[in-house]
Design an enzyme around this catalytic site. Structure first.
Site, PDB file in Angstrom:
ATOM      1  N   ASP A  22       0.815  -1.223   0.000  1.00 41.43           N
ATOM      2  CA  ASP A  22       0.000   0.000   0.000  1.00 41.43           C
ATOM      3  C   ASP A  22       0.854   1.282   0.000  1.00 41.43           C
ATOM      4  OD1 ASP A  22       0.954  -0.674   2.510  1.00 41.43           O
ATOM      5  OD2 ASP A  22      -0.832  -0.019   3.586  1.00 41.43           O
ATOM      6  N   GLU A  32      12.004  -3.609  12.174  1.00 41.04           N
ATOM      7  CA  GLU A  32      13.113  -2.965  11.449  1.00 41.04           C
ATOM      8  C   GLU A  32      14.327  -2.862  12.352  1.00 41.04           C
ATOM      9  OE1 GLU A  32      10.257  -1.470  12.241  1.00 41.04           O
ATOM     10  OE2 GLU A  32       9.152  -0.857  10.451  1.00 41.04           O
TER      11      GLU A  32
HETATM   12  C1  UGA Z   1       3.283  -0.838   9.479  1.00 38.34           C
HETATM   13  C2  UGA Z   1       4.676  -1.055   8.864  1.00 38.34           C
HETATM   14  O1  UGA Z   1       4.930  -0.133   7.854  1.00 38.34           O
HETATM   15  C3  UGA Z   1       4.743  -2.430   8.296  1.00 38.34           C
HETATM   16  O2  UGA Z   1       5.914  -2.614   7.562  1.00 38.34           O
HETATM   17  C4  UGA Z   1       4.647  -3.370   9.439  1.00 38.34           C
HETATM   18  O3  UGA Z   1       4.688  -4.684   8.964  1.00 38.34           O
HETATM   19  C5  UGA Z   1       3.341  -3.131  10.155  1.00 38.34           C
HETATM   20  O4  UGA Z   1       3.114  -1.765  10.495  1.00 38.34           O
HETATM   21  C6  UGA Z   1       3.343  -3.887  11.468  1.00 38.34           C
HETATM   22  O5  UGA Z   1       4.359  -3.917  12.118  1.00 38.34           O
HETATM   23  O6  UGA Z   1       2.299  -4.343  11.864  1.00 38.34           O
HETATM   24  P1  UGA Z   1       0.841  -0.748   8.390  1.00 38.34           P
HETATM   25  O7  UGA Z   1       0.543   0.197   7.294  1.00 38.34           O
HETATM   26  O8  UGA Z   1       0.358  -0.388   9.747  1.00 38.34           O
HETATM   27  O9  UGA Z   1       2.411  -0.994   8.417  1.00 38.34           O
HETATM   28  O10 UGA Z   1       0.387  -2.233   8.089  1.00 38.34           O
HETATM   29  P2  UGA Z   1      -0.261  -2.895   6.801  1.00 38.34           P
HETATM   30  O11 UGA Z   1      -0.139  -2.043   5.605  1.00 38.34           O
HETATM   31  O12 UGA Z   1      -1.592  -3.406   7.175  1.00 38.34           O
HETATM   32  O13 UGA Z   1       0.678  -4.174   6.609  1.00 38.34           O
HETATM   33  C7  UGA Z   1       2.034  -4.106   6.265  1.00 38.34           C
HETATM   34  C8  UGA Z   1       2.317  -5.084   5.126  1.00 38.34           C
HETATM   35  O14 UGA Z   1       2.031  -6.413   5.543  1.00 38.34           O
HETATM   36  C9  UGA Z   1       1.481  -4.822   3.878  1.00 38.34           C
HETATM   37  O15 UGA Z   1       2.269  -5.024   2.738  1.00 38.34           O
HETATM   38  C10 UGA Z   1       0.376  -5.856   3.966  1.00 38.34           C
HETATM   39  O16 UGA Z   1      -0.104  -6.274   2.707  1.00 38.34           O
HETATM   40  C11 UGA Z   1       1.049  -6.990   4.713  1.00 38.34           C
HETATM   41  N1  UGA Z   1       0.115  -7.758   5.586  1.00 38.34           N
HETATM   42  C12 UGA Z   1      -0.739  -7.114   6.424  1.00 38.34           C
HETATM   43  C13 UGA Z   1       0.118  -9.140   5.532  1.00 38.34           C
HETATM   44  O17 UGA Z   1       0.879  -9.736   4.758  1.00 38.34           O
HETATM   45  N2  UGA Z   1      -0.726  -9.830   6.346  1.00 38.34           N
HETATM   46  C14 UGA Z   1      -1.607  -9.221   7.193  1.00 38.34           C
HETATM   47  O18 UGA Z   1      -2.366  -9.919   7.897  1.00 38.34           O
HETATM   48  C15 UGA Z   1      -1.597  -7.828   7.227  1.00 38.34           C
HETATM   49 MN    MN Z   2       0.283  -0.071   5.297  1.00 37.13          MN
END
Ligand code: UGA
Ligand code: MN
Length: 315
Positions: free
Chosen positions: A167, A249
């Site tokens: 995203d 990270e």
């Molecule tokens: C933030 C950080 O930028 C992420 O890199 C980190 O993994 C995340 O928090 C975390 O520590 O929880 P955020 O925008 O809050 O990101 O989270 P998402 O965009 O929902 O998810 C991060 C990435 O993991 C996305 O590429 C999403 O597609 C992926 N994701 C999310 C999964 O593969 N599985 C899930 O259940 C949720």
């Molecule tokens: Mn995100």
């Protein structure tokens, strides 16, 4: 107060202390460890690296491995389409798309194939023990699988690795800059926390500190999209990203053993924002069964079916 009363109170106090300590221990032990204690299952779906036009074997430029975690949801295909079409314009780049799932989805496979860029498609589900956490470590199983693939399966383990969530939004000029990362490069990320930016502090060309709304006890308080790593560092260790939400990270960079002096500031000495932690509004997939029934002999049935195929609706 009588002696009896005082002793009863003492006992009560001691009991309360014991209950408190027990509660603390129990709540702590509820949190699973940051390593799952078993090897995660990774499904290797397809990699199409060398035959594609952007990765000619003779190109001397370092290869960029962009690692993108993704999972099934309404917004998945629009996100991957937008990001994929950006990355497509960058030559000598391998897109590593790793699904948080037990198997690779046909619609993601089709998208990757259609884009026609060099890619690696994997699936690695988050271990169940982390799903119910208060702060779920999102995208970690995916990134670990990509790092393991780079170490064990990459036909050409040189280049630079970069984590970019599905995203996020990136200016392709930054990708060209990070291609030449010697060890670890860092740069500002926009739309993060209160300052709407997370960035290293740079003085006279050196990283001396951090400008981030949530530093806490992190040694490297950076966003996931705020750094790139030369593969030599990845290959030299067996460190993986820990399942520790908020600290992924930091702990991984610490495990690589880098020092502040080794950090290469990009984006014009960290004065420009060239990548953003964009967030898309989440939607619930609608059920379109009734709508399909009320528009017979029309496009709506096929439209709903196509939407269901890409997780945008249920029928
Ligand atoms: C933030 C950080 O930028 C992420 O890199 C980190 O993994 C995340 O928090 C975390 O520590 O929880 P955020 O925008 O809050 O990101 O989270 P998402 O965009 O929902 O998810 C991060 C990435 O993991 C996305 O590429 C999403 O597609 C992926 N994701 C999310 C999964 O593969 N599985 C899930 O259940 C949720
Ligand atoms: Mn995100």
């Amino acid at each position: 107060m009588s002696y009896l009363k005082i002793s009863v109170m003492k006992y009560l106090l001691a009991l309360l202390c014991i209950i408190g300590i027990l509660a603390m221990v129990l709540t702590k032990s509820k949190s699973p460890p940051y390593e799952p204690g078993h090897i995660e299952k990774t499904v290797k779906c397809k990699s199409d690296l060398m035959e594609r036009r952007q990765l000619p074997p003779a190109d001397p430029r370092p290869v960029l491995y962009v690692v993108t975690p993704t999972y099934r949801r309404v917004e998945q295909v629009p996100e991957l389409t937008r990001l994929g079409q950006t990355l497509l314009t960058v030559p000598h780049l391998v897109w590593m798309v790793v699904e948080d799932a037990d198997a690779c989805s046909p619609h993601v496979a089709a998208l990757l194939d259609r884009l026609g860029m060099p890619y690696v498609h994997l699936a690695s589900a988050m271990p169940a023990q982390y799903r119910s956490e208060r702060y779920v470590p999102r995208g970690v199983s995916n990134r670990r699988a990509a790092m393991t693939w780079l170490r064990d399966q990459s036909p050409q383990p040189t280049g630079v690795m970069y984590f970019l969530d599905d995203d996020n939004t990136i200016d392709i000029r930054l990708l060209e800059q990070m291609r030449h990362t010697k060890k670890v490069s860092m740069f500002p990320v926009g739309l993060v926390a209160d300052y709407l930016v997370s960035s290293p502090i740079v003085q006279e060309g050196r990283v001396t500190g951090w400008f981030d709304g949530w530093i806490v006890d992190r040694q490297f308080p950076v966003d996931m999209a705020g750094f790139a790593v030369n593969l030599s560092l990845v290959m030299a260790s067996d460190a993986l990203m820990p399942y520790h939400a908020g600290y992924e990270e930091d702990k991984m960079l610490r495990a690589f053993g880098i020092t502040m002096d080794e950090i290469e500031p990009l984006a014009n000495q960290c004065t420009e924002v060239l990548v953003w932690h964009t967030k898309t509004k989440k939607n619930q997939p609608p059920s379109l069964r009734r709508e399909v029934a009320s528009h017979p002999n029309s496009n709506i049935a096929a439209l709903a079916e196509n939407m269901e195929r890409i997780a945008m609706a249920t029928t």
